[in-house]
Design an enzyme around this catalytic site. Structure first.
Site, mmCIF file in Angstrom:
data_model
loop_
_atom_site.group_PDB
_atom_site.id
_atom_site.type_symbol
_atom_site.label_atom_id
_atom_site.label_comp_id
_atom_site.label_asym_id
_atom_site.label_seq_id
_atom_site.Cartn_x
_atom_site.Cartn_y
_atom_site.Cartn_z
ATOM 1 C CE LYS A 1 -3.894 -1.918 -0.368
ATOM 2 N NZ LYS A 1 -4.804 -1.916 -1.430
HETATM 3 N N1 PMP Z 1 -3.328 -8.187 1.357
HETATM 4 C C1 PMP Z 1 -3.482 -7.285 2.444
HETATM 5 C C2 PMP Z 1 -2.851 -7.555 3.545
HETATM 6 C C3 PMP Z 1 -4.162 -6.099 1.787
HETATM 7 O O1 PMP Z 1 -4.298 -5.230 3.020
HETATM 8 C C4 PMP Z 1 -4.679 -5.890 0.809
HETATM 9 C C5 PMP Z 1 -5.428 -4.293 0.497
HETATM 10 N N2 PMP Z 1 -6.733 -4.641 0.602
HETATM 11 C C6 PMP Z 1 -4.511 -6.778 -0.310
HETATM 12 C C7 PMP Z 1 -3.914 -7.726 0.128
HETATM 13 C C8 PMP Z 1 -5.028 -6.783 -1.712
HETATM 14 O O2 PMP Z 1 -4.660 -5.787 -2.429
HETATM 15 P P1 PMP Z 1 -5.570 -4.996 -3.476
HETATM 16 O O3 PMP Z 1 -6.173 -4.083 -2.579
HETATM 17 O O4 PMP Z 1 -4.519 -4.106 -4.191
HETATM 18 O O5 PMP Z 1 -6.341 -5.767 -4.178
#
Ligand code: PMP
Length: 346
Positions: A48
């Site tokens: 993130k």
């Molecule tokens: N794993 C974790 C621990 C996350 O916080 C997130 C984000 N919500 C994701 C995977 C998935 O990534 P994305 O939001 O880019 O699909």
């Protein structure tokens, strides 16, 4: 010798360019070669950081943000932490509207990173003025020069990964990647990375990992949001009860679902077998790889890249707590794991 001190200007320079690391023991009995893109190497310990830095810097380029502006988001998770970190360095105020379900640990972590946290009642509908969506929207409207990151519905979330994660993986694999396996939450990671990789080689297979209790897999197959699919599950950051526009379903070849229990055990197995202390969704993605291997998805020439989104330290009271595992009933079917690894010397 040059007299310039070899130091980074600030922590933000370390975002991205995370390592690709070969998986050895955990992949021993699988066909193909397996590599993990380990996003915990970002300074905020998750993928993130990429979207926080990218979205904030885009707003700066467009002249929306000036010193002292406010960045608003609705999350107690990794995105909140990353936005708080970027805001500190760039001199912005960070406001996070979070659900009252969020753990005290998470709220303390965000406050330690200088964020102002609004705790909103969990059991109200999304259009109730007290919900964290509405509180964030209202604060955004009331605060001049503010931006609302809105990661589930922001195209820049996809773009951040299109510009960074995708090219990094292409370069690191020297174009030899055959499969990308990644969790889908907002969908930004898998969509942006896939879009870039498929532009280089349309034959690359991209598989999204979804949770039982989430609507994404069914939506991909039927283009319908089936609310019967929705029920509570434990993995955080994976799957959703709505359809995020930050997911480009055309970039994803198929979805596969994983259970809370198997994902938790697999996360613990990654730590024990590879020495990588990664989060719950890293366990989910590796669990998906095991299931895909059983289905015969890979062969000896496959070069499979999995994305491990964050660090295990965020899950000390969850998957890395024997007590929590026991409380969920997760030790029942794999009781050998409950064996004490702590001995008290008296
Ligand atoms: N794993 C974790 C621990 C996350 O916080 C997130 C984000 N919500 C994701 C995977 C998935 O990534 P994305 O939001 O880019 O699909």
């Amino acid at each position: 010798m040059e007299d310039k001190i070899d130091a980074y200007t600030n922590i933000l320079e370390l975002i991205g360019n995370t390592p690709l690391i070969k998986l050895n023991r955990i992949a021993e009995n699988l066909s193909g070669n397996f590599y993990a893109k380990v996003e915990a190497f970002n300074p905020g310990h998750s993928s993130k950081d990429r979207i926080a830095a990218y979205i904030i810097e885009e707003a700066e380029r467009k002249g929306i943000l000036t010193e002292g502006s406010t960045i608003i988001e609705t999350t107690s998770g990794n995105t909140g932490f990353s936005i708080a970190m970027v805001s500190i360095i760039k001199g912005y105020d960070c406001i996070l509207a979070v659900s009252s379900k969020s753990s005290q640990d998470k709220i303390d972590m965000l406050r330690s990173m200088g964020a102002k946290v609004y705790i909103c009642p969990a059991h109200v509908s999304a259009d109730d003025p007290r919900s964290y969506y509405q509180v964030a929207k209202r604060l955004h409207e009331e605060t001049k020069g503010s931006i609302y990151i809105n990661q589930y519905f922001n195209d820049l979330n996809i773009e951040a990964h299109y510009k960074t994660t995708g090219p990094e993986i292409w370069k690191q694999t020297r174009g030899k990647i055959t499969h990308l396996i990644a969790c889908s939450g907002t969908g930004g990671t898998i969509s942006g990375t896939s879009r870039y990789l498929k532009e280089q080689n349309p034959d690359i297979q991209v598989i999204g990992v979804d949770a039982y209790g989430s609507v994404l897999k069914k939506y991909h197959e039927t283009q319908e949001l089936d609310t019967n699919e929705i029920y509570p599950y434990r993995i955080e950051g994976l799957g959703k009860n709505l359809i995020p526009t930050a997911t480009d379903f055309n970039c994803i070849d198929e979805f596969i679902k994983v259970t809370d229990e198997e994902s938790a055990h697999t996360a613990r197995e990654i730590a024990r077998s590879e020495g990588m202390f990664v989060g719950y969704t890293s366990g989910a993605v590796m669990q998906a790889v095991k299931q895909l291997d059983e289905e015969g998805t890979f062969n000896e020439d496959s070069n499979v890249v999995v994305i491990f989104p964050d660090h295990g330290s965020r899950y000390m009271s969850k998957v890395y707590s024997d007590q929590w595992m026991n409380d969920q009933g997760f030790f029942d079917s794999k009781s050998e794991e409950a064996v004490q690894r702590v001995e008290f010397i008296k």
